[in-house]
Design a protein around this motif. Structure first.
Motif, PDB file in Angstrom:
ATOM      1  N   LEU A  71      14.272 -61.334 -15.488  1.00  0.00           N
ATOM      2  CA  LEU A  71      14.690 -60.613 -16.683  1.00  0.00           C
ATOM      3  C   LEU A  71      14.691 -61.563 -17.873  1.00  0.00           C
ATOM      4  CD1 LEU A  71      17.631 -58.377 -15.422  1.00  0.00           C
ATOM      5  CD2 LEU A  71      15.395 -57.616 -16.234  1.00  0.00           C
ATOM      6  N   ASN A  72      14.203 -61.068 -18.998  1.00  0.00           N
ATOM      7  CA  ASN A  72      14.168 -61.843 -20.224  1.00  0.00           C
ATOM      8  C   ASN A  72      15.011 -61.089 -21.258  1.00  0.00           C
ATOM      9  OD1 ASN A  72      12.874 -62.213 -23.057  1.00  0.00           O
ATOM     10  ND2 ASN A  72      12.258 -64.021 -21.894  1.00  0.00           N
ATOM     11  N   SER A  73      15.990 -61.765 -21.832  1.00  0.00           N
ATOM     12  CA  SER A  73      16.928 -61.092 -22.744  1.00  0.00           C
ATOM     13  C   SER A  73      16.226 -60.540 -23.984  1.00  0.00           C
ATOM     14  CB  SER A  73      18.056 -62.034 -23.150  1.00  0.00           C
ATOM     15  OG  SER A  73      17.538 -63.166 -23.832  1.00  0.00           O
ATOM     16  N   ARG A  74      15.205 -61.206 -24.471  1.00  0.00           N
ATOM     17  CA  ARG A  74      14.497 -60.702 -25.653  1.00  0.00           C
ATOM     18  C   ARG A  74      13.695 -59.442 -25.308  1.00  0.00           C
ATOM     19  NH1 ARG A  74      14.737 -64.381 -30.027  1.00  0.00           N
ATOM     20  NH2 ARG A  74      15.478 -66.418 -29.370  1.00  0.00           N
ATOM     21  N   LEU A  75      13.055 -59.448 -24.143  1.00  0.00           N
ATOM     22  CA  LEU A  75      12.316 -58.251 -23.730  1.00  0.00           C
ATOM     23  C   LEU A  75      13.282 -57.107 -23.426  1.00  0.00           C
ATOM     24  CD1 LEU A  75       9.425 -59.680 -21.511  1.00  0.00           C
ATOM     25  CD2 LEU A  75       9.371 -59.016 -23.931  1.00  0.00           C
ATOM     26  N   ASN A  76      14.461 -57.433 -22.873  1.00  0.00           N
ATOM     27  CA  ASN A  76      15.488 -56.395 -22.667  1.00  0.00           C
ATOM     28  C   ASN A  76      15.877 -55.775 -24.007  1.00  0.00           C
ATOM     29  OD1 ASN A  76      15.660 -56.796 -19.887  1.00  0.00           O
ATOM     30  ND2 ASN A  76      17.460 -58.102 -20.019  1.00  0.00           N
ATOM     31  N   ALA A  77      16.041 -56.616 -25.023  1.00  0.00           N
ATOM     32  CA  ALA A  77      16.425 -56.110 -26.347  1.00  0.00           C
ATOM     33  C   ALA A  77      15.328 -55.228 -26.932  1.00  0.00           C
ATOM     34  CB  ALA A  77      16.736 -57.281 -27.283  1.00  0.00           C
ATOM     35  N   ALA A  78      14.061 -55.630 -26.775  1.00  0.00           N
ATOM     36  CA  ALA A  78      12.947 -54.815 -27.279  1.00  0.00           C
ATOM     37  C   ALA A  78      12.901 -53.479 -26.537  1.00  0.00           C
ATOM     38  CB  ALA A  78      11.622 -55.560 -27.132  1.00  0.00           C
ATOM     39  N   ALA A  79      13.133 -53.506 -25.222  1.00  0.00           N
ATOM     40  CA  ALA A  79      13.133 -52.270 -24.424  1.00  0.00           C
ATOM     41  C   ALA A  79      14.285 -51.358 -24.842  1.00  0.00           C
ATOM     42  CB  ALA A  79      13.224 -52.605 -22.935  1.00  0.00           C
ATOM     43  N   ASP A  80      15.445 -51.943 -25.087  1.00  0.00           N
ATOM     44  CA  ASP A  80      16.599 -51.155 -25.506  1.00  0.00           C
ATOM     45  C   ASP A  80      16.351 -50.487 -26.862  1.00  0.00           C
ATOM     46  OD1 ASP A  80      19.492 -50.390 -25.197  1.00  0.00           O
ATOM     47  OD2 ASP A  80      19.645 -51.573 -27.042  1.00  0.00           O
ATOM     48  N   THR A  81      15.820 -51.256 -27.797  1.00  0.00           N
ATOM     49  CA  THR A  81      15.524 -50.713 -29.127  1.00  0.00           C
ATOM     50  C   THR A  81      14.549 -49.551 -29.026  1.00  0.00           C
ATOM     51  OG1 THR A  81      15.935 -52.846 -30.177  1.00  0.00           O
ATOM     52  CG2 THR A  81      14.565 -51.291 -31.394  1.00  0.00           C
ATOM     53  N   HIS A  82      13.515 -49.708 -28.194  1.00  0.00           N
ATOM     54  CA  HIS A  82      12.515 -48.649 -28.096  1.00  0.00           C
ATOM     55  C   HIS A  82      13.068 -47.410 -27.381  1.00  0.00           C
ATOM     56  CE1 HIS A  82       8.714 -46.808 -28.549  1.00  0.00           C
ATOM     57  NE2 HIS A  82       8.537 -46.676 -27.251  1.00  0.00           N
ATOM     58  N   SER A  83      13.894 -47.597 -26.363  1.00  0.00           N
ATOM     59  CA  SER A  83      14.491 -46.449 -25.672  1.00  0.00           C
ATOM     60  C   SER A  83      15.323 -45.610 -26.634  1.00  0.00           C
ATOM     61  CB  SER A  83      15.366 -46.923 -24.503  1.00  0.00           C
ATOM     62  OG  SER A  83      14.579 -47.512 -23.505  1.00  0.00           O
ATOM     63  N   ARG A  84      16.111 -46.261 -27.465  1.00  0.00           N
ATOM     64  CA  ARG A  84      16.931 -45.555 -28.448  1.00  0.00           C
ATOM     65  C   ARG A  84      16.057 -44.861 -29.496  1.00  0.00           C
ATOM     66  NH1 ARG A  84      22.179 -46.802 -27.847  1.00  0.00           N
ATOM     67  NH2 ARG A  84      22.638 -48.564 -26.512  1.00  0.00           N
ATOM     68  N   ASP A  85      14.985 -45.533 -29.894  1.00  0.00           N
ATOM     69  CA  ASP A  85      14.095 -44.959 -30.893  1.00  0.00           C
ATOM     70  C   ASP A  85      13.365 -43.733 -30.345  1.00  0.00           C
ATOM     71  OD1 ASP A  85      12.932 -45.005 -33.528  1.00  0.00           O
ATOM     72  OD2 ASP A  85      11.097 -45.782 -32.614  1.00  0.00           O
ATOM     73  N   MET A  86      12.934 -43.784 -29.092  1.00  0.00           N
ATOM     74  CA  MET A  86      12.284 -42.606 -28.499  1.00  0.00           C
ATOM     75  C   MET A  86      13.248 -41.425 -28.481  1.00  0.00           C
ATOM     76  SD  MET A  86       9.867 -43.860 -25.332  1.00  0.00           S
ATOM     77  CE  MET A  86      11.199 -44.609 -24.401  1.00  0.00           C
ATOM     78  N   SER A  87      14.511 -41.695 -28.179  1.00  0.00           N
ATOM     79  CA  SER A  87      15.512 -40.629 -28.171  1.00  0.00           C
ATOM     80  C   SER A  87      15.653 -40.016 -29.562  1.00  0.00           C
ATOM     81  CB  SER A  87      16.855 -41.179 -27.698  1.00  0.00           C
ATOM     82  OG  SER A  87      17.874 -40.225 -27.842  1.00  0.00           O
ATOM     83  N   ARG A  88      15.713 -40.866 -30.581  1.00  0.00           N
ATOM     84  CA  ARG A  88      15.827 -40.347 -31.957  1.00  0.00           C
ATOM     85  C   ARG A  88      14.598 -39.521 -32.335  1.00  0.00           C
ATOM     86  NH1 ARG A  88      18.319 -45.266 -32.747  1.00  0.00           N
ATOM     87  NH2 ARG A  88      16.409 -46.324 -33.335  1.00  0.00           N
ATOM     88  N   GLN A  89      13.419 -39.941 -31.877  1.00  0.00           N
ATOM     89  CA  GLN A  89      12.187 -39.206 -32.171  1.00  0.00           C
ATOM     90  C   GLN A  89      12.029 -37.977 -31.291  1.00  0.00           C
ATOM     91  OE1 GLN A  89       8.517 -41.592 -32.800  1.00  0.00           O
ATOM     92  NE2 GLN A  89       9.788 -43.261 -32.018  1.00  0.00           N
ATOM     93  N   ASN A  90      12.771 -37.966 -30.179  1.00  0.00           N
ATOM     94  CA  ASN A  90      12.689 -36.915 -29.165  1.00  0.00           C
ATOM     95  C   ASN A  90      11.267 -36.763 -28.618  1.00  0.00           C
ATOM     96  OD1 ASN A  90      13.849 -35.010 -27.461  1.00  0.00           O
ATOM     97  ND2 ASN A  90      13.303 -33.329 -28.815  1.00  0.00           N
ATOM     98  N   ARG A  91      10.636 -37.904 -28.350  1.00  0.00           N
ATOM     99  CA  ARG A  91       9.329 -37.885 -27.697  1.00  0.00           C
ATOM    100  C   ARG A  91       9.064 -39.229 -27.044  1.00  0.00           C
ATOM    101  NH1 ARG A  91       4.846 -37.802 -32.512  1.00  0.00           N
ATOM    102  NH2 ARG A  91       5.746 -39.470 -33.757  1.00  0.00           N
TER     103      ARG A  91
END
Length: 183
Positions: A71-91
């Motif tokens: 696990l890489n903390s920076r890649l975890n942060a990028a994944a977290d940011t994108h997961s939240r963004d997909m939810s906001r976009q609803n796609r």
């Protein structure tokens, strides 16, 4: 008299706590089949889920002859940011609401390695069910089993209705992205 009434109330409440509750009827879908139970992720489950996914990914990688990832903390942060963004976009898609690509998001978060791939999912399933679905698709399976990968980022965002937006990112931290360009 008031004491006797209070004592009876306390006994009644105590005895009612001893009864076995009736099992809840399963929720049924329109087709008459039971709906799956909602997978709810608790606040303190983050590291347990990330390491459970890491162990599962590394087991699959080992079986395919690939080296384990960490696990890489920076890649975890990028994944977290994108997961939240997909939810906001609803796609579920690989581009951010600001037009950013997965490569740009990984660079923006400060990952010095080489971005190798990203898997995403919109589901109500667990992380291991999602991994299983990714392994059934050739393109997402290639990301997980990429022999160059040695770093992994994994995160999710769960909405109040239970929907989960999963993101897995693979990278090669043994080479810097700048060195890769000059080779």
């Amino acid at each position: 008299m008031m004491r006797l009434f209070s004592l009876i109330c306390v006994l009644a409440v105590s005895l009612s706590a001893c009864t076995t509750p009736e099992p809840a009827e399963p929720r049924m879908g329109a087709d008459g089949k039971p709906l799956p139970r909602l997978y709810r992720i608790g606040f303190g489950d983050k590291s347990e889920i990330q390491y459970r996914m890491l162990d599962a990914v590394n087991s699959l990688r080992q079986a395919s002859g690939a080296q384990p990832v960490k696990l890489n903390s920076r890649l975890n942060a990028a994944a977290d940011t994108h997961s939240r963004d997909m939810s906001r976009q609803n796609r579920p898609w690989h581009f951010g609401s600001d037009g950013s690509s997965p490569l740009e998001r990984v660079q923006r978060i400060g990952y010095d390695g080489v971005f190798l791939g990203e898997n995403i999912s919109e589901t109500y399933e667990t992380e291991l069910q999602t991994l299983s679905a990714w392994m059934e698709e050739e393109s997402t399976k290639r990301v997980i089993l990429n022999k160059q990968a040695n770093d992994m980022g994994f995160a999710w965002h769960q909405e109040s209705n239970g929907k989960i937006w999963w993101t897995l990112i693979m990278g090669d931290g043994s080479k810097s992205a700048e060195a890769q360009v000059t080779e």
